[in-house]
Design an enzyme around this catalytic site. Structure first.
Site, PDB file in Angstrom:
ATOM      1  N   CYS A   1      54.731 102.662 -11.607  1.00  0.00           N
ATOM      2  CA  CYS A   1      56.022 102.073 -12.016  1.00  0.00           C
ATOM      3  C   CYS A   1      55.926 100.610 -12.412  1.00  0.00           C
ATOM      4  O   CYS A   1      56.943 100.004 -12.750  1.00  0.00           O
ATOM      5  CB  CYS A   1      57.050 102.252 -10.913  1.00  0.00           C
ATOM      6  SG  CYS A   1      56.757 101.209  -9.451  1.00  0.00           S
TER       7      CYS A   1
ATOM      8  N   CYS B   1      58.289 102.474  -5.883  1.00  0.00           N
ATOM      9  CA  CYS B   1      58.125 103.939  -5.981  1.00  0.00           C
ATOM     10  C   CYS B   1      57.445 104.549  -4.762  1.00  0.00           C
ATOM     11  O   CYS B   1      57.403 105.771  -4.618  1.00  0.00           O
ATOM     12  CB  CYS B   1      57.359 104.307  -7.252  1.00  0.00           C
ATOM     13  SG  CYS B   1      55.575 103.963  -7.173  1.00  0.00           S
TER      14      CYS B   1
ATOM     15  N   CYS C   1      53.420 100.057  -2.975  1.00  0.00           N
ATOM     16  CA  CYS C   1      54.410  99.693  -3.988  1.00  0.00           C
ATOM     17  C   CYS C   1      55.794  99.718  -3.349  1.00  0.00           C
ATOM     18  O   CYS C   1      56.213 100.769  -2.836  1.00  0.00           O
ATOM     19  CB  CYS C   1      54.361 100.660  -5.169  1.00  0.00           C
ATOM     20  SG  CYS C   1      55.674 100.360  -6.385  1.00  0.00           S
TER      21      CYS C   1
ATOM     22  N   CYS D   1      51.717  98.289  -9.873  1.00  0.00           N
ATOM     23  CA  CYS D   1      51.644  99.712  -9.546  1.00  0.00           C
ATOM     24  C   CYS D   1      51.268 100.527 -10.774  1.00  0.00           C
ATOM     25  O   CYS D   1      51.842 100.362 -11.862  1.00  0.00           O
ATOM     26  CB  CYS D   1      52.988 100.175  -8.994  1.00  0.00           C
ATOM     27  SG  CYS D   1      53.046 101.939  -8.615  1.00  0.00           S
TER      28      CYS D   1
ATOM     29  N   ASP E   1      30.401  89.566 -24.039  1.00  0.00           N
ATOM     30  CA  ASP E   1      31.506  88.634 -23.786  1.00  0.00           C
ATOM     31  C   ASP E   1      31.297  88.016 -22.405  1.00  0.00           C
ATOM     32  O   ASP E   1      31.384  88.694 -21.386  1.00  0.00           O
ATOM     33  CB  ASP E   1      32.826  89.396 -23.841  1.00  0.00           C
ATOM     34  CG  ASP E   1      34.041  88.518 -23.573  1.00  0.00           C
ATOM     35  OD1 ASP E   1      33.863  87.320 -23.262  1.00  0.00           O
ATOM     36  OD2 ASP E   1      35.168  89.029 -23.670  1.00  0.00           O
TER      37      ASP E   1
END
Length: 457
Positions: free
Chosen positions: A213, A235, A232, A210, A364
């Protein structure tokens, strides 16, 4: 119009014309020259123009082409950066190209694809009417850094366009969070209410936890990557039902998809003129943008079934005896969607993997180890030939070997002309998967043998 701006426009137009005459497109250098002459040229040239901007990690070019078809069908006086030059200098170049010598823009609308990192600065100058944010995925770590950097660049850009209506992907927990910052902007959400495939390529999620949170998300369903019905459990942050939503996936094929698209309560059967689950999302995004601009739904639905794909985005070519489709790949999420498409196709085909590590590709290349090539290896009896090419062809060959492809089946062909000859040698269709600069190089070689348009046309 200021004399400085007029001079910048003249230099930009002249240098662009010379570069196009030389076959080089003229998409960035003219903008750099103009910017040196007039630091505020983009603000001057875009004054009074209604600008639609498309940004996000995956799908910018294709979504823009979908919106462009709707603009054209609706009869709008518009221009776009069709070449895909989506940094500040490329956007300056396209505005100057479509301005008069006096620096006045004769068009009412502009459709601009904008690099997500560049949006932070570009947004300072453009009078944005509609901003589409498709999604946020991990991409080119050497350039963008972690995905939160990309998110914050877009978030800062939004503060510069308080009057723009935001079209946000409801299924992307990162993109959806842009609406939670107490912004004054109107928000329209788009998304997919159902799974797209019964099975998808295995992929690492770019947003496991999340954003508020740090608790691990739970999902009612997934479409691909971290997209889907997220919530979530701690929260309560969750997906909000979108106003523009795919409510049914009728069929997905090698050339197109058929869906039911609900646009503000009006259901439409839509034929999406490109394959792949990610293009279903692009279609929903385009429908949301068209709604903001004021295009009627019938015109939008028709446009989604007729638009031409952007260069390298599922483009089809006839190469000798073979029909070939070029699919740009640049990060794990996008690559896995191409793998999903190939996996759900039927019949035999050839595969060509082209990997470069130039600046525009991302230097990369470790990201290839997060791509689910194992899903292709499990079906390798379907593939008549397997080619690798590009600057980092050896690295791609090694990755395919570890995925389960026998080394003796992997053909290393560095010369693009020879590669095209091998693909053209028999009638088995081909999927060509290049990174960004490999796509340009290979497409240039294809242009020598076919009547394909130049990338900037």
């Amino acid at each position: 119009m200021r004399l400085r701006t007029r001079l910048a426009v003249l230099v930009c137009k002249a240098s662009g014309a010379v570069l196009r005459k030389l076959g080089r497109g003229g998409t960035n250098l003219p903008g750099k020259l103009a910017l040196k002459i007039d630091k505020n040229i983009l603000g001057e040239l875009s004054r009074g123009v209604k600008v639609t901007v498309v940004t996000g990690t995956n799908g910018k070019t294709t979504t823009s082409r979908m919106i462009e078809q709707a603009f054209a069908d609706a009869g709008l006086r518009y221009f776009s950066n069709k070449s895909g030059a989506n940094l500040l200098t490329g956007i300056i170049a396209v505005f100057a190209q479509h301005a008069t010598l006096s620096g006045r823009c004769p068009y009412t609308h502009a459709l601009i694809e904008c690099d997500e990192a560049a949006f932070r600065r570009t947004s300072e100058y453009l009078p944005v009417e509609c901003l589409v944010v498709n999604n946020i995925f991990r991409d080119q770590l050497d350039r963008y850094g972690e995905i939160t950097h990309t998110l914050n660049a877009i978030r800062e850009g939004i503060t510069h366009v308080p009057n723009a209506t935001l079209c946000l992907n409801a299924d992307c927990s990162l993109t959806a969070s842009l609406a939670e910052d107490g912004i004054p902007n109107p928000v329209i959400r788009f998304g997919v209410n159902v799974p797209i495939y019964s099975e998808t390529a295995h992929e690492l999620s770019d947003a496991v936890y999340c954003i508020h949170c740090k608790t691990q998300y739970e999902y009612d369903y997934r479409t691909y990557g971290h997209l889907g019905g997220f919530r979530c459990p701690k929260c309560g942050y969750h997906r909000i039902a979108p106003e523009v939503a795919v409510t049914q996936v009728i069929s997905t094929g090698a050339d197109a998809s058929d869906i039911v698209l609900d646009i503000f309560g009006h259901a439409h059967e839509v034929h999406v003129n490109l394959p792949g689950g990610y293009n279903i999302y692009n279609a929903a995004a385009a429908a949301a943008a068209a709604h903001v601009v004021g295009i009627d739904e019938k015109t939008t639905v028709s446009a989604l079934g007729q638009f031409e794909c952007g260069f390298g985005r599922a483009e089809q070519f006839r190469l000798g005896q073979a029909q070939a489709r070029m699919m740009l790949v640049k990060n794990p999420a996008g690559y896995n969607q191409v793998i999903n498409l190939i996996s759900h196709d039927v019949g035999s085909c050839k595969l060509a993997f082209l990997l470069n590590d130039r600046f525009a590709d991302g230097t990369d290349i470790s990201w290839i180890w997060d791509v689910d090539f194992e899903a292709l290896a499990a079906q390798q009896s379907r593939f008549t030939r397997i080619f690798v090419s590009g600057v980092r062809a050896d690295d791609m060959a090694l990755r395919l070997k570890y995925a389960g492809f026998p080394a003796e089946r992997i053909e290393l062909v560095r010369d693009y002309e020879k590669l095209l000859g091998e693909i053209a040698a028999d009638a088995a269709p081909a999927f060509i998967m290049p990174t960004y600069t490999a796509m340009f190089d290979l497409r240039g070689e294809i242009g020598r043998h076919t009547d394909v348009k130049a990338f900037y046309e």
